[in-house]
Design a protein around this motif. Structure first.
Motif, PDB file in Angstrom:
ATOM      1  N   GLU A  52      36.739 -32.221  22.257  1.00 58.34           N
ATOM      2  CA  GLU A  52      36.034 -30.944  22.171  1.00 58.34           C
ATOM      3  C   GLU A  52      35.829 -30.493  20.728  1.00 58.34           C
ATOM      4  OE1 GLU A  52      38.039 -28.083  24.572  1.00 58.34           O
ATOM      5  OE2 GLU A  52      37.948 -29.353  26.347  1.00 58.34           O
ATOM      6  N   ASN A  53      36.827 -30.686  19.875  1.00 57.17           N
ATOM      7  CA  ASN A  53      36.763 -30.200  18.504  1.00 57.17           C
ATOM      8  C   ASN A  53      36.647 -31.398  17.550  1.00 57.17           C
ATOM      9  OD1 ASN A  53      36.878 -28.726  16.219  1.00 57.17           O
ATOM     10  ND2 ASN A  53      38.781 -27.664  16.687  1.00 57.17           N
ATOM     11  N   LYS A  54      35.437 -31.906  17.422  1.00 52.29           N
ATOM     12  CA  LYS A  54      35.208 -33.084  16.593  1.00 52.29           C
ATOM     13  C   LYS A  54      35.447 -32.809  15.109  1.00 52.29           C
ATOM     14  CE  LYS A  54      31.997 -35.431  19.701  1.00 52.29           C
ATOM     15  NZ  LYS A  54      32.394 -34.823  20.912  1.00 52.29           N
ATOM     16  N   GLY A  55      35.222 -31.591  14.683  1.00 51.26           N
ATOM     17  CA  GLY A  55      35.465 -31.221  13.287  1.00 51.26           C
ATOM     18  C   GLY A  55      36.929 -31.337  12.919  1.00 51.26           C
ATOM     19  N   GLN A  56      37.797 -30.915  13.831  1.00 48.17           N
ATOM     20  CA  GLN A  56      39.233 -31.001  13.578  1.00 48.17           C
ATOM     21  C   GLN A  56      39.678 -32.459  13.489  1.00 48.17           C
ATOM     22  OE1 GLN A  56      41.601 -29.128  16.590  1.00 48.17           O
ATOM     23  NE2 GLN A  56      43.430 -29.100  15.307  1.00 48.17           N
ATOM     24  N   GLY A  58      37.836 -34.893  12.425  1.00 51.66           N
ATOM     25  CA  GLY A  58      37.367 -35.334  11.114  1.00 51.66           C
ATOM     26  C   GLY A  58      38.282 -34.877   9.996  1.00 51.66           C
ATOM     27  N   VAL A  59      38.758 -33.637  10.090  1.00 45.91           N
ATOM     28  CA  VAL A  59      39.685 -33.124   9.077  1.00 45.91           C
ATOM     29  C   VAL A  59      40.982 -33.918   9.102  1.00 45.91           C
ATOM     30  CG1 VAL A  59      41.100 -31.124   8.437  1.00 45.91           C
ATOM     31  CG2 VAL A  59      38.689 -30.824   8.997  1.00 45.91           C
ATOM     32  N   TYR A  60      41.499 -34.209  10.313  1.00 46.11           N
ATOM     33  CA  TYR A  60      42.717 -35.010  10.421  1.00 46.11           C
ATOM     34  C   TYR A  60      42.516 -36.409   9.841  1.00 46.11           C
ATOM     35  CZ  TYR A  60      45.222 -31.664  13.380  1.00 46.11           C
ATOM     36  OH  TYR A  60      45.869 -30.572  13.860  1.00 46.11           O
TER      37      TYR A  60
END
Length: 131
Positions: A52-56, A58-60
């Motif tokens: 659901e949170n692809k941005g998170q 990517g950050v990880y």
């Protein structure tokens, strides 16, 4: 003419070595087993679509790359200090010896290690499945 004879001898020796090291294709499976790349890609695509949170994610991923770079830099700096590489090798050898004595030498401890690994696998798989 004097240099040609040693060159020919070296070429023959090289040819004999390459005959021993000949690589031939075979019908045997790869050392990794039967890996179906298409199935792996489709599984990864399905899992990525469920995120659901692809941005998170990517950050990880970026943070883990930065952490890997920092760890590599720290290890390189420690390796440059005189006597530290030998000390680290000694620590590694000591830990390996302790681990073998503690977990691998006796049957009871091997079964304990196997049960600990199974418990960890169950814990990790339940955390992944629960998300």
């Amino acid at each position: 003419a004097g240099l040609a004879a040693p060159a020919r001898a070296q070429a023959r020796a090289s040819a004999r070595r390459s005959d021993r090291l000949a690589v031939r294709a075979s019908d045997k499976s790869s050392p990794l087993g039967d890996v179906d790349v298409d199935e792996m890609v489709s599984t990864l695509s399905e899992k990525w679509d469920k995120v659901e949170n692809k941005g998170q994610v990517g950050v990880y991923a970026a943070a883990s790359l930065v952490a890997l770079w920092v760890a590599s830099t720290v290890v390189g700096a420690i390796n440059a200090i005189p006597l530290m590489p030998r000390l680290m090798e000694l620590v590694g050898l000591g830990y390996t010896t302790w681990f073998v004595y503690r977990y691998l030498l006796f049957k009871e401890s091997r079964t304990e290690l196997a049960s600990d690994i199974e418990a960890l696998k169950d814990k990790v798989s339940s955390n992944i499945g629960g998300q």
